[in-house]
Design a protein around this motif. Sequence first.
Motif, PDB file in Angstrom:
ATOM      1  N   ARG A  24       4.426  15.404  -0.983  1.00  0.00           N
ATOM      2  CA  ARG A  24       4.458  15.026   0.436  1.00  0.00           C
ATOM      3  C   ARG A  24       5.072  16.107   1.320  1.00  0.00           C
ATOM      4  N   SER A  84       1.082   4.119  -2.937  1.00  0.00           N
ATOM      5  CA  SER A  84       0.854   5.531  -2.639  1.00  0.00           C
ATOM      6  C   SER A  84       1.988   6.399  -3.170  1.00  0.00           C
ATOM      7  N   ARG A  87      -8.325  10.299  -8.464  1.00  0.00           N
ATOM      8  CA  ARG A  87      -8.378   8.874  -8.129  1.00  0.00           C
ATOM      9  C   ARG A  87      -7.605   8.016  -9.130  1.00  0.00           C
ATOM     10  N   GLY A 113       0.586   8.238   4.274  1.00  0.00           N
ATOM     11  CA  GLY A 113       1.126   7.792   3.001  1.00  0.00           C
ATOM     12  C   GLY A 113       0.569   6.487   2.497  1.00  0.00           C
ATOM     13  N   ALA A 114      -0.283   5.828   3.269  1.00  0.00           N
ATOM     14  CA  ALA A 114      -0.785   4.529   2.848  1.00  0.00           C
ATOM     15  C   ALA A 114      -2.242   4.623   2.436  1.00  0.00           C
ATOM     16  N   ARG A 115      -2.842   3.457   2.190  1.00  0.00           N
ATOM     17  CA  ARG A 115      -4.218   3.437   1.720  1.00  0.00           C
ATOM     18  C   ARG A 115      -5.179   3.784   2.852  1.00  0.00           C
ATOM     19  N   ALA A 143       0.837  -1.213   0.000  1.00  0.00           N
ATOM     20  CA  ALA A 143       0.000   0.000   0.000  1.00  0.00           C
ATOM     21  C   ALA A 143       0.863   1.250   0.000  1.00  0.00           C
ATOM     22  N   ALA A 144       1.934   1.243   0.781  1.00  0.00           N
ATOM     23  CA  ALA A 144       2.810   2.415   0.852  1.00  0.00           C
ATOM     24  C   ALA A 144       3.519   2.650  -0.476  1.00  0.00           C
ATOM     25  N   PHE A 172       1.628   6.626  -7.014  1.00  0.00           N
ATOM     26  CA  PHE A 172       0.544   7.518  -7.436  1.00  0.00           C
ATOM     27  C   PHE A 172       0.876   8.975  -7.142  1.00  0.00           C
ATOM     28  N   ASP A 173       1.581   9.242  -6.054  1.00  0.00           N
ATOM     29  CA  ASP A 173       1.998  10.622  -5.783  1.00  0.00           C
ATOM     30  C   ASP A 173       2.941  11.124  -6.875  1.00  0.00           C
ATOM     31  N   ARG A 190      -4.755  14.328  -3.677  1.00  0.00           N
ATOM     32  CA  ARG A 190      -5.308  13.036  -3.297  1.00  0.00           C
ATOM     33  C   ARG A 190      -6.779  13.201  -2.915  1.00  0.00           C
ATOM     34  N   GLN A 203      -8.483  11.088   3.720  1.00  0.00           N
ATOM     35  CA  GLN A 203      -7.365  10.195   3.461  1.00  0.00           C
ATOM     36  C   GLN A 203      -6.095  10.883   3.936  1.00  0.00           C
TER      37      GLN A 203
END
Length: 431
Positions: A81, A48, A320, A195-197, A44-45, A51-52, A152, A192
């Motif tokens: 971030r 993320s 998304r 940094g994770a889901r 998940a991290a 996608f960032d 996000r 949200q």
Amino acid sequence: MHPAARIESAIEVLDDLETRRRPAADALKDWGLAHRFAGSKDRAAIASLVFDALRRRASASWIMKSETPRAKMIGALSLARLMPAEEIDALFSGVGHAPPPLGEEERRNLTAADFSGAPDWVVGDFPEWLAPHFARAFGEEAVEEGRALAARAPLDLRVNGLKANRAEMLAELAHLSPLSCVYAPLGIRIAQTGGARGPALAAEPAYVRGLVEVQDEGSQIAARIARAAPGEQVLDLCAGGGGKTLAMAGDMDNRGQIYATDSDGRRLTPIFARLERAGARNVQVRAPRGPQMDPVADLTGACDLVLIDAPCTGVGTWRRNPDAKWRMRPGALEQRIKAQTEILSRAATFVKPGGRLVYITCSLLCEENEDRVTDFLVQHAQFSAERPEESLQKAGLAELSGASSPHGPGLRLSPARHDVDGFYMAVLRRG
């Protein structure tokens, strides 16, 4: 996995994306299969991070003066971030599975983060070929809208009015710190963060029992604008997975009839389980049965409401689907315009006198929205566009300000102005 190792893995996935030019979800899945030691939190991290980097691809490459996957990741850590340069430098240590140390030029570029002379498409993080389209749609707000589309997205839920109310769901989901959506009367928003889901919604009893559904607030508003009422005959011509079908079934209190169809029967597959979970009993699913058979031919001239959730470029959903904006090509826009023109003409045949045709896209481009509706009205004199203020008033959304389109008939929602996915909606009435 150490945070630095996750960054190095994300760079590997970005490299795979550039080499093989495929959806990010496919590349991430293959990476997970090849690295089974990585746990769910690690995967998940890494997703993320990827996608960032895709969200800020253009601006990250600009400040780093390079378009390599490594440069995009370094720039995204800073821009998406807001990670201090010193922290990024420490993570790029070259120790163990960490990325190699930053070079002097990389450090200078990262520290300067200089956007001098950068064009709007770079600062706004959207494809260069779309710059004139964004300028037409947004004018001086093109950069602001682009940046909002690169942010996000939150997790929005719609309370299923057939089974629950919003107050009950806010209490049941209190452990997720939910908030009421600003405009959608059945909407709940879960921020949200990190940094994770987001939360594992599939494990939430409220979701399993069909008390809530995942649906962006913008999509909820679009379904509300349609004003499906108890007792009506409704045709959802591009039903797909059934998000708006479910919302309309709730608005109709299971009275009347919704006919859900789609040109691609595979897209309808998820709708059956969702209807059962939601307790929606007034929906007939009509899957296509071959090119020579129209599954809704018997509805010609019989519908109070025909909803078109039209196939489009999906510009409004970039929050998304950040990889989609970089995979889109000019030819895709031309194809979508052709399909939209055709489906509008087809939809008109199902609307009875006094009925309404509601055209919706999750795009923000004038070519897919106001232009299509304007052309349709020229070719179909028996239809007229409802005033935006009237559409909002009748839908109980009068407080939704700044939504009237400046480019023609209809309403516009955007992430910068309304903090929702981008949507266009037009209510067309048949005389």
